[in-house]
Design an enzyme around this catalytic site. Structure first.
Site, PDB file in Angstrom:
ATOM      1  N   ASP A 517       0.266  -1.167   0.080  1.00  0.00           N
ATOM      2  CA  ASP A 517      -0.004  -0.140   0.430  1.00  0.00           C
ATOM      3  C   ASP A 517       0.893   1.518  -0.264  1.00  0.00           C
ATOM      4  O   ASP A 517       1.445   1.291   1.155  1.00  0.00           O
ATOM      5  CB  ASP A 517      -0.957  -0.163   1.286  1.00  0.00           C
ATOM      6  N   HIS A 518       0.809   1.395  -0.975  1.00  0.00           N
ATOM      7  CA  HIS A 518       2.054   3.119  -1.703  1.00  0.00           C
ATOM      8  C   HIS A 518       1.245   4.097  -0.515  1.00  0.00           C
ATOM      9  O   HIS A 518       2.175   5.001  -0.333  1.00  0.00           O
ATOM     10  CB  HIS A 518       1.882   3.682  -2.638  1.00  0.00           C
TER      11      HIS A 518
END
Ligand code: CAO
Length: 545
Positions: A517-518
């Site tokens: 999850d950036h």
């Protein structure tokens, strides 16, 4: 038949307003009060209505022009013959004495001796037929000094809201209305103290919306021709940021109640006005989209709903109900895919030594009743990487303002079952040995396939491993199992020639894919995590360090 010159009526103190719309054409037949043009000033837009019914003979303004009170808009031919409809020449009108009634209505401050203080009542002007309108705003307080034309209160009827401007310059002595009151034409708003003096006298009623067809008081009448009969100018205040949207106050109020931004609504009303029906249609459409999952995010085009297709038209089909697990997985996958900005990073771990070690231990493991596959090694290596790069061992808080850092290492293991995908969680992986992990992983996989997992067995993971190695494939991009922020996809081990600096040698390479999850993890940490993980798998002695 008579000709009538049409003029811009009292603009409530506004001057040089823009003509933003010409609502009629030459030859059009209009009813009294039909909008002829729409003008827009700094604070409001308003229709300029036809003073009488008739036919448009000429229009002398165009869109973009600037107009002020008294400017000629055009000419009309009216049914009425004679004085009622015929516009007298300005000069003739100027010579007419001001009717007594008008003088009474608007106490002649200008007639008072210089410096004389005078109190006069401020009244609700002609509301164009509207009665009992709501006072929605009080714009001044007792003691305030106001200029003629300054807004005193804002009233709102069914069709329009309008500022009620002060009919004189002076100091507000008292106010006799409050928000929520209902007022009608002629009602007293308050009292103002005016001072007459050397300065030009405040023009009494010129700036206020004057009673219908009331001529201006003597002073102003001597300078200018009276305006065309003044009906309610339907002033529309901007209560929303959507200043370019045309909508009546009732529609704006409804939009506020529904939380709708007006400029998103397609107008279908006359002259592109947003109507209540337009609002309802917009809300219905949004609800429909939300229910089908096709909600646009961030001003994009959104996700179009899937078309309904009858597959039997292409060949024989069998429509079966989805299992509960399948439906849940589908919902979670879409949620995670749509909510989490994914990045997937790839690497290969050289697990030649790990495989040699694993195989050498296999017999011993079997004696213990344990199957030693690559999975326990992957679990142990991932746990070490989570400790090494703790930014992966987090969850984003729902409030969008906090990050939850975890001091435990529980890892989920994706298990392919006949009923669908299940992800049991192995707790405290960092504290367990390989045999223990192998035993637990096998037990969990069996429980998952037998449908014996309890809800708690599938909760609390910090990270997930999805191993498709036994099935095949060279790589895939797993979907993050939010609120976790990372997932490791493991593909099938392959023997490949690797350059050792001197020669190509056969090595057993394990393809790894790390999705993250950036929002929570940056690329640098992801690179460090995967490199460390591959290094540990490449030399499991590192786990002892
Ligand atoms: N490459 C090559 N062979 C592999 C391998 C890999 N990456 N990983 C495991 N293998 C081998 C094992 O060593 C074992 O071989 P041996 O019997 O000769 O030792 C064989 O494949 C079968 O292993 P397994 O499936 O019994 O056990 P496992 O520990 O490898 O996997 C589990 C356990 C539960 C992860 C697995 O059974 C499973 O369900 N995998 C599917 C996960 C999944 O569906 N992921 C997708 C999620 S997203 O849709």
């Amino acid at each position: 038949m008579a000709k009538q010159v049409i003029k811009v009526p009292d603009l409530g103190g506004a001057d040089q307003v823009d003509v933003i719309e010409i609502a009629v054409a030459v030859g059009d037949t209009v009813a009294e009060e039909d909008a002829l043009i729409v003008v827009e000033g700094d604070k409001a837009s308003m229709d300029v209505p036809a003073p009488v019914a008739g036919k448009i003979l000429s229009i002398s303004v165009k869109e973009g022009d600037k107009v002020s009170e008294g400017d000629v808009i055009g000419e009309m031919e009216t049914e009425a013959a004679g004085d009622a409809a015929e516009e007298p020449a300005a000069e003739e009108k100027a010579e007419e004495p001001a009717p007594a009634a008008a003088a009474e209505e608007t106490p002649a401050a200008a007639a008072a001796p210089a410096g004389e203080e005078k109190e006069e009542e401020l009244k609700v002007p002609d509301l164009g037929g509207a009665e009992s309108v709501d006072v929605i705003e009080i714009s001044v307080s007792a003691g305030d000094t106001v200029e003629e034309g300054d807004a005193l209160i804002v009233v709102e009827g069914d069709k329009a809201s309008m500022d009620v401007p002060s009919s004189a310059s002076g100091t507000i002595v008292s106010l006799s209305v409050k928000e929520g009151d209902k007022v009608s034409t002629g009602d007293v708003i308050g009292v103002i103290k005016t001072v007459s003096g050397g300065a030009p006298a405040p023009a009494p009623a010129a700036a206020a919306p004057a009673p219908a067809a009331a001529p201006a008081p003597a002073e102003s009448a001597s300078q200018e021709p009276p305006a065309a009969p003044q009906k309610d100018p339907h002033l529309e205040r901007d209560h929303t940021p959507s200043a370019e949207v045309y909508a009546g106050p009732a529609v704006r109020k409804l939009a506020r109640e529904l939380g709708v931004t007006l400029n998103k609504v397609k107008p279908t009303g006359p002259r592109n006005r947003v109507t209540k029906d337009d609002l309802h249609a917009y809300v219905k459409e949004q609800v429909k989209k939300a229910e089908s999952g096709a909600v646009g995010v961030g001003g994009g085009i959104g996700i179009a709903p899937m078309p309904e297709i009858d597959f039997s038209q292409f060949g024989p089909v069998n429509v079966e109900p989805m299992s509960k697990i399948h439906k849940l997985t589908a919902a979670n996958m879409s949620r995670n895919w749509l909510n989490v900005p994914h990045v997937t990073q790839f690497d290969d771990a050289d697990i030649t030594e790990l495989e040699d070690f694993r195989k050498s231990m296999k017999a011993e493991a079997e004696k213990r009743g344990v199957k030693l596959t690559p999975v326990p090694f992957l679990l142990k290596a991932a746990a070490a990487a989570l400790r090494e790069v703790p930014s992966f061992n987090v969850s984003l808080h729902n409030d969008g303002e906090h990050i939850v850092r975890k001091d435990y290492v529980h890892i989920g293991m994706a298990v392919d079952t006949p009923k669908g995908l299940m992800v049991p969680v192995i707790r405290d992986v960092d504290k367990k040995g390989l045999y223990e992990l192998a035993e637990e992983a096998t037990a969990m996989a069996v429980a998952a396939r037998d449908g014996k997992l309890k809800p708690r067995d599938m909760q609390g993971a910090c990270f997930t491993i999805s191993s498709l190695g036994a099935i095949g494939g060279t790589g895939f991009t797993p979907i993050v199992n939010a609120p976790e922020v990372g997932i490791l996809g493991v593909s099938k081990l392959a023997v490949r020639p690797e350059w050792n600096g001197k020669e190509f040698v056969p090595r057993q390479m394990l393809p790894l894919a790390l999705s993250y999850d950036h929002r929570a993890v940056n690329g640098g940490d992801a690179g460090r995590f995967l490199t460390y993980l591959a290094a540990v798998l490449g030399d499991v002695r590192r786990l002892l360090l």
